[in-house]
Design a protein around this motif. Structure first.
Motif, PDB file in Angstrom:
ATOM      1  N   ASN A  27       0.843  -1.191   0.000  1.00 57.91           N
ATOM      2  CA  ASN A  27       0.000   0.000   0.000  1.00 57.91           C
ATOM      3  C   ASN A  27       0.885   1.250   0.000  1.00 57.91           C
ATOM      4  N   ARG A  28       0.261   2.421   0.081  1.00 59.17           N
ATOM      5  CA  ARG A  28       1.033   3.659   0.004  1.00 59.17           C
ATOM      6  C   ARG A  28       2.002   3.807   1.174  1.00 59.17           C
ATOM      7  N   ALA A  29       1.622   3.325   2.357  1.00 56.55           N
ATOM      8  CA  ALA A  29       2.520   3.423   3.511  1.00 56.55           C
ATOM      9  C   ALA A  29       3.791   2.602   3.271  1.00 56.55           C
ATOM     10  N   ALA A  30       3.613   1.383   2.767  1.00 62.83           N
ATOM     11  CA  ALA A  30       4.777   0.530   2.483  1.00 62.83           C
ATOM     12  C   ALA A  30       5.648   1.139   1.391  1.00 62.83           C
ATOM     13  N   ILE A  31       5.011   1.730   0.386  1.00 64.37           N
ATOM     14  CA  ILE A  31       5.764   2.371  -0.693  1.00 64.37           C
ATOM     15  C   ILE A  31       6.562   3.557  -0.160  1.00 64.37           C
ATOM     16  N   ALA A  32       5.946   4.318   0.773  1.00 65.04           N
ATOM     17  CA  ALA A  32       6.643   5.464   1.364  1.00 65.04           C
ATOM     18  C   ALA A  32       7.856   5.012   2.173  1.00 65.04           C
ATOM     19  N   ILE A  33       7.715   3.921   2.927  1.00 66.28           N
ATOM     20  CA  ILE A  33       8.839   3.383   3.695  1.00 66.28           C
ATOM     21  C   ILE A  33       9.943   2.926   2.759  1.00 66.28           C
ATOM     22  N   MET A  34       9.565   2.198   1.711  1.00 70.92           N
ATOM     23  CA  MET A  34      10.550   1.716   0.744  1.00 70.92           C
ATOM     24  C   MET A  34      11.290   2.886   0.091  1.00 70.92           C
ATOM     25  N   GLY A  35      10.519   3.871  -0.383  1.00 65.88           N
ATOM     26  CA  GLY A  35      11.138   5.010  -1.060  1.00 65.88           C
ATOM     27  C   GLY A  35      12.081   5.771  -0.162  1.00 65.88           C
ATOM     28  N   SER A  36      11.651   6.023   1.082  1.00 67.57           N
ATOM     29  CA  SER A  36      12.506   6.780   2.008  1.00 67.57           C
ATOM     30  C   SER A  36      13.750   5.987   2.395  1.00 67.57           C
ATOM     31  N   ALA A  37      13.614   4.674   2.511  1.00 71.55           N
ATOM     32  CA  ALA A  37      14.777   3.845   2.849  1.00 71.55           C
ATOM     33  C   ALA A  37      15.794   3.831   1.717  1.00 71.55           C
ATOM     34  N   PHE A  38      15.311   3.744   0.482  1.00 76.49           N
ATOM     35  CA  PHE A  38      16.223   3.675  -0.661  1.00 76.49           C
ATOM     36  C   PHE A  38      16.928   4.999  -0.930  1.00 76.49           C
ATOM     37  N   VAL A  39      16.270   6.129  -0.648  1.00 76.27           N
ATOM     38  CA  VAL A  39      16.967   7.411  -0.874  1.00 76.27           C
ATOM     39  C   VAL A  39      18.109   7.577   0.124  1.00 76.27           C
ATOM     40  N   VAL A  40      17.973   6.954   1.296  1.00 72.23           N
ATOM     41  CA  VAL A  40      19.084   6.954   2.259  1.00 72.23           C
ATOM     42  C   VAL A  40      20.149   5.954   1.819  1.00 72.23           C
ATOM     43  N   ALA A  41      19.706   4.764   1.403  1.00 73.48           N
ATOM     44  CA  ALA A  41      20.653   3.734   0.983  1.00 73.48           C
ATOM     45  C   ALA A  41      21.480   4.169  -0.225  1.00 73.48           C
ATOM     46  N   LEU A  42      20.876   4.953  -1.104  1.00 77.22           N
ATOM     47  CA  LEU A  42      21.575   5.395  -2.313  1.00 77.22           C
ATOM     48  C   LEU A  42      22.389   6.668  -2.091  1.00 77.22           C
ATOM     49  N   GLY A  43      22.360   7.191  -0.866  1.00 76.01           N
ATOM     50  CA  GLY A  43      23.196   8.334  -0.541  1.00 76.01           C
ATOM     51  C   GLY A  43      22.624   9.685  -0.939  1.00 76.01           C
ATOM     52  N   ILE A  44      21.345   9.731  -1.338  1.00 74.60           N
ATOM     53  CA  ILE A  44      20.728  11.027  -1.666  1.00 74.60           C
ATOM     54  C   ILE A  44      20.610  11.860  -0.396  1.00 74.60           C
ATOM     55  N   LEU A  45      20.225  11.214   0.690  1.00 75.53           N
ATOM     56  CA  LEU A  45      20.153  11.845   2.013  1.00 75.53           C
ATOM     57  C   LEU A  45      20.854  10.949   3.011  1.00 75.53           C
ATOM     58  N   ASP A  46      21.409  11.536   4.083  1.00 77.90           N
ATOM     59  CA  ASP A  46      21.849  10.700   5.192  1.00 77.90           C
ATOM     60  C   ASP A  46      20.685  10.571   6.167  1.00 77.90           C
ATOM     61  N   LEU A  47      20.810   9.665   7.123  1.00 77.92           N
ATOM     62  CA  LEU A  47      19.694   9.370   8.023  1.00 77.92           C
ATOM     63  C   LEU A  47      19.285  10.590   8.840  1.00 77.92           C
ATOM     64  N   LYS A  48      20.255  11.381   9.276  1.00 80.47           N
ATOM     65  CA  LYS A  48      19.957  12.570  10.075  1.00 80.47           C
ATOM     66  C   LYS A  48      19.133  13.581   9.264  1.00 80.47           C
ATOM     67  N   THR A  49      19.534  13.805   8.024  1.00 84.07           N
ATOM     68  CA  THR A  49      18.805  14.737   7.160  1.00 84.07           C
ATOM     69  C   THR A  49      17.402  14.216   6.857  1.00 84.07           C
ATOM     70  N   ALA A  50      17.302  12.901   6.649  1.00 80.29           N
ATOM     71  CA  ALA A  50      15.998  12.288   6.378  1.00 80.29           C
ATOM     72  C   ALA A  50      15.056  12.474   7.572  1.00 80.29           C
ATOM     73  N   TRP A  51      15.585  12.255   8.769  1.00 82.63           N
ATOM     74  CA  TRP A  51      14.767  12.406   9.977  1.00 82.63           C
ATOM     75  C   TRP A  51      14.334  13.864  10.159  1.00 82.63           C
TER      76      TRP A  51
END
Length: 395
Positions: A27-51
Motif C-alpha cells: 500500500n502507500r505506507a509501504a511504498i513510502a517506507i521503501m522510497g525513504s529507505a532507498f533514498v538513504v541507501a543510495l546516498g541522496i540523504l543521510d539518516l539525520k537529514t531524512a529524519w
C-alpha cells in the motif's frame, strides 16, 4: 547511479498515484517506507537529514485529529448526526440534500476520510430500506466529504499540510475557503438533481426508518466537550498541533473505555505514509528535480493547473508536498489555492481521493457497483466548475 536514484523516486511516485505497485502487495505506507529507505541507501540523504525532513507539526496535528475523530466515531457521534439530519426530511431530494450538507459540514471539522468510512454503510442501509437507488446518495457522500473538507485546516490531510507550512491561522483559512465549500456543495446538489431524475422528488416517503447503531453516552459527552474546546482553541489562534495533541491526550485519559479502542481508530498507515513522503520529497528537492516547477507555477492559473494534474497523477498529499517548495510562505492566496485545488481535484475520478474509494468499496460489497465511468460522469463536470469557483473567489 544517478539513473538508479531517478528510477527509485519515479517508482515511488508511480506507486503513490496507483496506490500500489504492480505485482506487489504494497500500500502507500509501504511504498513510502521503501522510497525513504532507498533514498538513504543510495546516498541522496543521510539518516539525520531524512529524519529532520519530517515535519513534526504536521504529524502531531494529524495524529491529534485522528484520536479526536476516533473517539467521536466510537461514541456513535457520526451515526447520531446522520439520524438528526434525516429526521427533518422525508423525501428523496431532501435526503440527498441532507447527505450532501451533512457530510460536508462534518468533513469541515473532522477528517473527510473518517466521515466517509462511518457514514457510507449507514447511508447504504437507509437508501435500501427506502427502496432508493443508493448510487446518487453515495456520490453525494463522496463529493460532499471532499467539497466540505475544503473549508478548514482540519478538513483533510492536505489542508493540514498547507496549514503547517504556511502558518495560516484556522480562522483566516476558514474565512477564506468556507464560502467556497458552501457554494460548491450547492453546485453538487444542483448537479445531482440534473444527473439523477429519481432524486428530484420532494414527495414525502411513508417513513424514514431509523438506522440502528450503538450510542455510548459518556464517551459522546466527553468527546463533544473536548472537541468544542479544541475548536475554541483553533479560533482563538492557539497553535494547531499543540492544541490537537492536548485534546487527544485528554480523550485518552479514560477509565470507562479502553484506550486501545480509540487508538485502533487511528490511521497509522497514513501517518507512516506522511513521514515517508517528507523524506522522499526532500530527496526530490536534493536532486534538483523541482527546480523547473517554479517556471511552471509562476501564475495562479498555472499553479492551479499543475496542482490538479499532480493530484490525479501522484495523489493530492504528495502533490502538496512537492508544490509547497515553490510557494513563498507569505503568499497566502497561493497557499489557499493549493489547498482548494488539491482537494477539489479529488472529485475528478474515482481514484482521486480515498473518500471516493471508501464509498465505492462499501457499495461494491453490497452489490451496488459504483463504476469508474459512473463516477467520472458525476465528478468531471463538478470538478471543473468547483475549481473555477475557487479560482475566481481567491483571485
Amino acid at each position: 547511479m544517478i539513473t538508479l536514484k531517478y528510477l527509485v523516486l519515479g517508482l515511488t511516485y508511480f506507486g503513490f498515484g496507483l496506490g500500489y505497485l504492480p505485482g506487489l502487495r504494497m500500500n502507500r505506507a509501504a511504498i513510502a517506507i521503501m522510497g525513504s529507505a532507498f533514498v538513504v541507501a543510495l546516498g541522496i540523504l543521510d539518516l539525520k537529514t531524512a529524519w529532520e525532513a519530517i515535519d513534526p507539526n504536521t504529524i502531531v496535528f494529524l495524529l491529534g485529529m485522528m484520536v479526536v475523530n476516533s473517539a467521536l466515531g466510537a461514541s456513535g457521534f457520526f451515526q447520531l448526526a446522520l439520524e438528526f439530519l434525516t429526521r427533518f426530511t422525508r423525501s428523496p431530494f431532501g435526503i440527498m440534500v441532507a447527505v450532501t450538507f451533512g457530510s460536508g459540514i462534518l468533513s469541515a471539522f473532522f477528517l473527510n476520510d473518517t466521515t466517509a468510512i462511518l457514514l457510507a454503510p449507514l447511508i447504504l442501509s437507509l437508501t435500501r430500506s427506502l427502496s432508493l437507488n443508493p448510487i446518487p446518495y453515495l456520490l453525494a457522500l463522496a463529493g460532499g466529504t471532499n467539497l466540505g473538507s475544503v473549508a478548514t485546516v482540519s478538513g483533510n490531510p492536505q489542508n493540514i499540510l498547507v496549514g503547517s507550512f504556511s502558518g495560516i491561522s484556522y480562522l483566516e483559512f476558514a474565512g477564506s475557503l468556507a464560502p467556497v465549500a458552501l457554494i460548491c456543495l450547492l453546485v453538487q446538489v444542483a448537479w445531482l438533481w440534473l444527473l439523477y431524475p429519481e432524486v428530484r422528488s420532494c414527495k414525502s416517503l411513508p417513513e424514514v426508518p431509523q438506522v440502528r447503531y450503538r450510542l455510548f453516552k459518556p464517551l459522546l459527552a466527553k468527546s463533544l466537550w473536548v472537541t468544542a474546546g479544541l475548536l475554541v482553541a483553533f479560533l482563538a489562534g492557539a497553535p494547531l498541533a499543540e492544541s490537537a495533541w492536548i485534546a487527544a491526550s485528554v480523550l485518552l485519559i479514560t477509565r470507562r473505555v479502553k484506550s486501545d479502542r480509540i487508538l485502533q481508530g487511528v490511521d497509522w498507515n497514513l501517518l507512516v505514509m506522511f513521514a515517508g513522503l517528507f523524506v522522499v520529497t526532500k530527496a526530490t528537492q536534493q536532486l534538483g528535480l523541482l527546480d523547473n516547477l517554479t517556471n511552471l507555477t509562476g501564475t495562479p492559473l498555472s499553479l492551479l493547473g499543475v496542482t490538479v494534474i499532480l493530484s490525479n497523477l501522484i495523489s493530492n498529499v504528495p502533490a502538496v508536498l512537492v508544490l509547497q517548495s515553490v510557494i513563498v510562505k507569505t503568499d497566502t492566496q497561493a497557499w489557499l489555492l493549493l489547498a482548494a485545488g488539491s482537494t477539489l481535484a479529488g472529485n475528478l475520478t474515482l481514484l482521486g481521493s480515498v473518500a471516493n474509494l471508501i464509498v465505492a468499496e462499501v457499495a461494491g460489497k453490497s452489490g451496488d457497483l459504483l463504476t469508474f465511468k459512473e463516477h467520472l460522469r458525476f465528478g468531471l463536470p463538478l470538478t471543473f466548475v468547483t475549481l473555477g469557483i475557487a479560482y475566481f473567489w481567491l483571485y
